[in-house]
Structures are given as C-alpha cells and as structure tokens.
Design a protein around this motif. Sequence first.
Motif, PDB file in Angstrom:
ATOM      1  N   ASP A   1     -17.438 -20.199   9.345  1.00  0.00           N
ATOM      2  CA  ASP A   1     -16.744 -20.246  10.631  1.00  0.00           C
ATOM      3  C   ASP A   1     -15.404 -19.525  10.559  1.00  0.00           C
ATOM      4  O   ASP A   1     -15.032 -18.791  11.473  1.00  0.00           O
ATOM      5  N   VAL A   2     -14.677 -19.725   9.448  1.00  0.00           N
ATOM      6  CA  VAL A   2     -13.382 -19.053   9.281  1.00  0.00           C
ATOM      7  C   VAL A   2     -13.577 -17.541   9.197  1.00  0.00           C
ATOM      8  O   VAL A   2     -12.841 -16.763   9.814  1.00  0.00           O
ATOM      9  N   ARG A   3     -14.574 -17.103   8.445  1.00  0.00           N
ATOM     10  CA  ARG A   3     -14.844 -15.667   8.328  1.00  0.00           C
ATOM     11  C   ARG A   3     -15.217 -15.069   9.687  1.00  0.00           C
ATOM     12  O   ARG A   3     -14.808 -13.958  10.022  1.00  0.00           O
ATOM     13  N   GLN A   4     -16.013 -15.807  10.453  1.00  0.00           N
ATOM     14  CA  GLN A   4     -16.397 -15.320  11.776  1.00  0.00           C
ATOM     15  C   GLN A   4     -15.167 -15.169  12.675  1.00  0.00           C
ATOM     16  O   GLN A   4     -14.996 -14.153  13.349  1.00  0.00           O
TER      17      GLN A   4
ATOM     18  N   TYR B   1     -10.113  -9.470  14.168  1.00  0.00           N
ATOM     19  CA  TYR B   1      -9.720  -8.121  13.762  1.00  0.00           C
ATOM     20  C   TYR B   1     -10.518  -7.053  14.510  1.00  0.00           C
ATOM     21  O   TYR B   1      -9.990  -5.987  14.849  1.00  0.00           O
ATOM     22  N   LEU B   2     -11.797  -7.340  14.780  1.00  0.00           N
ATOM     23  CA  LEU B   2     -12.594  -6.370  15.539  1.00  0.00           C
ATOM     24  C   LEU B   2     -12.097  -6.260  16.974  1.00  0.00           C
ATOM     25  O   LEU B   2     -12.081  -5.171  17.555  1.00  0.00           O
ATOM     26  N   GLY B   3     -11.683  -7.370  17.548  1.00  0.00           N
ATOM     27  CA  GLY B   3     -11.308  -7.380  18.956  1.00  0.00           C
ATOM     28  C   GLY B   3      -9.875  -7.019  19.254  1.00  0.00           C
ATOM     29  O   GLY B   3      -9.554  -6.670  20.390  1.00  0.00           O
ATOM     30  N   THR B   4      -8.994  -7.098  18.250  1.00  0.00           N
ATOM     31  CA  THR B   4      -7.575  -6.886  18.537  1.00  0.00           C
ATOM     32  C   THR B   4      -6.931  -5.777  17.720  1.00  0.00           C
ATOM     33  O   THR B   4      -5.742  -5.511  17.882  1.00  0.00           O
ATOM     34  N   THR B   5      -7.695  -5.134  16.815  1.00  0.00           N
ATOM     35  CA  THR B   5      -7.113  -4.060  16.001  1.00  0.00           C
ATOM     36  C   THR B   5      -8.057  -2.861  15.952  1.00  0.00           C
ATOM     37  O   THR B   5      -9.226  -2.951  16.332  1.00  0.00           O
ATOM     38  N   ASP B   6      -7.538  -1.745  15.446  1.00  0.00           N
ATOM     39  CA  ASP B   6      -8.338  -0.545  15.218  1.00  0.00           C
ATOM     40  C   ASP B   6      -8.568  -0.321  13.727  1.00  0.00           C
ATOM     41  O   ASP B   6      -8.830   0.794  13.285  1.00  0.00           O
TER      42      ASP B   6
ATOM     43  N   VAL C   1     -22.103 -10.250  10.990  1.00  0.00           N
ATOM     44  CA  VAL C   1     -21.913 -10.065  12.430  1.00  0.00           C
ATOM     45  C   VAL C   1     -23.262 -10.047  13.142  1.00  0.00           C
ATOM     46  O   VAL C   1     -23.401 -10.600  14.237  1.00  0.00           O
ATOM     47  N   ARG C   2     -24.268  -9.432  12.523  1.00  0.00           N
ATOM     48  CA  ARG C   2     -25.615  -9.446  13.136  1.00  0.00           C
ATOM     49  C   ARG C   2     -26.167 -10.872  13.189  1.00  0.00           C
ATOM     50  O   ARG C   2     -26.829 -11.248  14.151  1.00  0.00           O
TER      51      ARG C   2
ATOM     52  N   MET D   1     -20.005  -4.795  18.289  1.00  0.00           N
ATOM     53  CA  MET D   1     -19.186  -5.976  18.611  1.00  0.00           C
ATOM     54  C   MET D   1     -17.796  -5.554  19.012  1.00  0.00           C
ATOM     55  O   MET D   1     -17.225  -6.080  19.972  1.00  0.00           O
ATOM     56  N   ARG D   2     -17.220  -4.605  18.294  1.00  0.00           N
ATOM     57  CA  ARG D   2     -15.888  -4.103  18.652  1.00  0.00           C
ATOM     58  C   ARG D   2     -15.914  -3.462  20.029  1.00  0.00           C
ATOM     59  O   ARG D   2     -14.998  -3.644  20.822  1.00  0.00           O
TER      60      ARG D   2
END
Length: 335
Positions: free
Chosen positions: A281-284, A290-295, A317-318, A328-329
């Motif tokens: 859960d923490v890794r998710q 990071y995928l949603g808020t960074t490049d 992620v899959r 996802m990003r």
Amino acid sequence: MIRGASLRGFVGLVEELGGDAEQFLERFSIPPAALTSETEVVPITSHDLMLDAVAHDLRCPDFGLRLAARQDLGILGRLALAIETSSTAGEAVECVSRFLFVHSPALSIRVEPDPWGHREVAALTYRKDPRESPYSPQATELGVALFHEVALALLGSLVGLRSVELPHQPLSPVSRYTEFFGADVRFGRPVAALRVERRALDAEFGSADAAIRRFAVRYLEVHHTDPEHLVSTRVRRALAGSVGSTQPSIAGVARLLAMHPRTLQRRLAAESTGYEAILDDVRQELALRYLGTTDLPLGQVAAMAGFSGQSGLSHAVRRWRGVSPSEMRRRLRGT
C-alpha cells in the motif's frame, strides 16, 4: 483514504460545466458507487488529484468552492449527528477534532492560537498530513469552504469571522473568495484556517441535544478506532519514511518499534492486516504520487517507491491499476 461521500455533488457539477464525470472517475480509478455510499472509502491522493485535474481541464478555478456550496454536514455520515447536537460551536469543533479520522485519517481540524497574535481571536485550522498525501489547492479550498458552510448553517451567521487563510496563492480572482466567505482572505499563509473571535466558539446551537449527542459520541467510540492508536499506522509511517532510501524489512521495522518481529506480525494480524499488505500500500501511494505530481523518469520513480528496477514498478502498477506506468501518468496528469 477518505470517504467517497466527500465527492457528493461532484457528478452534477462536472456535467453542468460540460465535462464527463464518469470519465474523470475512471481516469482516477474511483468507483462511482463510492460517491453515494455511507461507508466506502477512496485513496485521498486520487481524490485530490482528480479535483485539481477537473479544475484545470474544465477551466473552472473555483471548482472546490463550487463543490462545497453543494454539500452539507451530511457528508460526514455518523459524525454529523454528534456535531449538530453539540451545545456550542466550541463543543462541535472539539468533536470534529476528535473524530475527523472517521471521514479521513489524513485530515485534521484544530483550535489554535491566532497566527497574528490577537488574543481575542482563535484559528480553526484545517490540515492534511503530508505523510499521507501531497498538498492539493482544490481539495484545500473544498475543505475550508465546507467548514465555513457548515458553521454558517449551524450558527445562522459568522459575525465573528475575521479572515480566511489559505497556504496557496489565489486560483480565482480574489473577489470570488471574499464573495464566498464574506470576509478578508489571505494567501500564502503557513496553514489553512478560519480566524474567528473566540466568543464565537461560545455560540449555542438551536439543534443541541445532550442525550442524542452522548449516544452519537458513544457510537463513534465503540465502532471506530483512532488510527493513531494502531500498530499498523506506526508501521505505515515507518515504511513511508524509509522506502526508497533503505531496503525495508519486517525485522527492521520491528526493531524501530521496539518489538519482536513475531509480536509485530501478531499485532498486525489482530488489526486484520499484515506487513506485506502495508508495504504494498505504501509503495502504491508513493508510486502514484510521483507519477501524478512529478516528471521524474520512470526508473527514478521506481527507486523512490522502493522497487529494485523499472520492471518491478511496471508489474506493480499493472497489478494495481491494470495499465502501464506511462499510461497511469497520462491519466493522472491528463497529458
């Protein structure tokens, strides 16, 4: 997590703005049924990222304020009964402060000293734990605006409101904020807050009922455990602080919590969870953040989320969302 009821009114507002609510919900993996459920919860990071994305994609910078205007105390479920039957505003705020974890463990409301140093003024602060989820301007405006709307509904007026404080810079014209709150609004402040005269906390509620309030509070005490008292919360925070920098192990976390690994396993089992489930859960949470808020490159995201390589991130992620990290990003960022 946060109760899906936090998004009541979301579908109608998005559609009025010409958007496709179902598309946004699917994009951020939020089940539509959660919005009308009394018990279902959704990841608060996905919840907040969706609010920011809707505001951006539909060119509606005051989306959080608009959504708050469509909601009421009912979104807090059983906590609402304890609040509205309180005798005074101060007692209601104390109740919210104590039990807001029922709505979301990541959020908190407190009565604090006035940040401007006025003794006759108190700050009703609204915070989101940065260890649980990144800051969201739209979600913050939704929370503060709903706090204001509920107080207004219970008291009839907010004569003692001195100002509203927001940590970010204005998303809409300042006049939109002053019109909504009916008070001065200050930006770039350390914490979101409603600054009220202390005497306002003594204002009595017409809906006060001591007997019903005792029943409601007792129900909350019996059926809900404050996450701060759970071993799983301590494990989650230990992992959130170490994943990405050290190789996590149950032995290391147990040592940090001053208990034997087998004792830790038993304590977690008693809370209907386990070390591997919390780690996943923490890794998710970290990966999606990071995928949603960074490049950041995917390889770096993988390392910061505690994976040995990019392939580990891809498989995870899959498994979580059924798509690749790149897809996802794209969903989270809308690009």
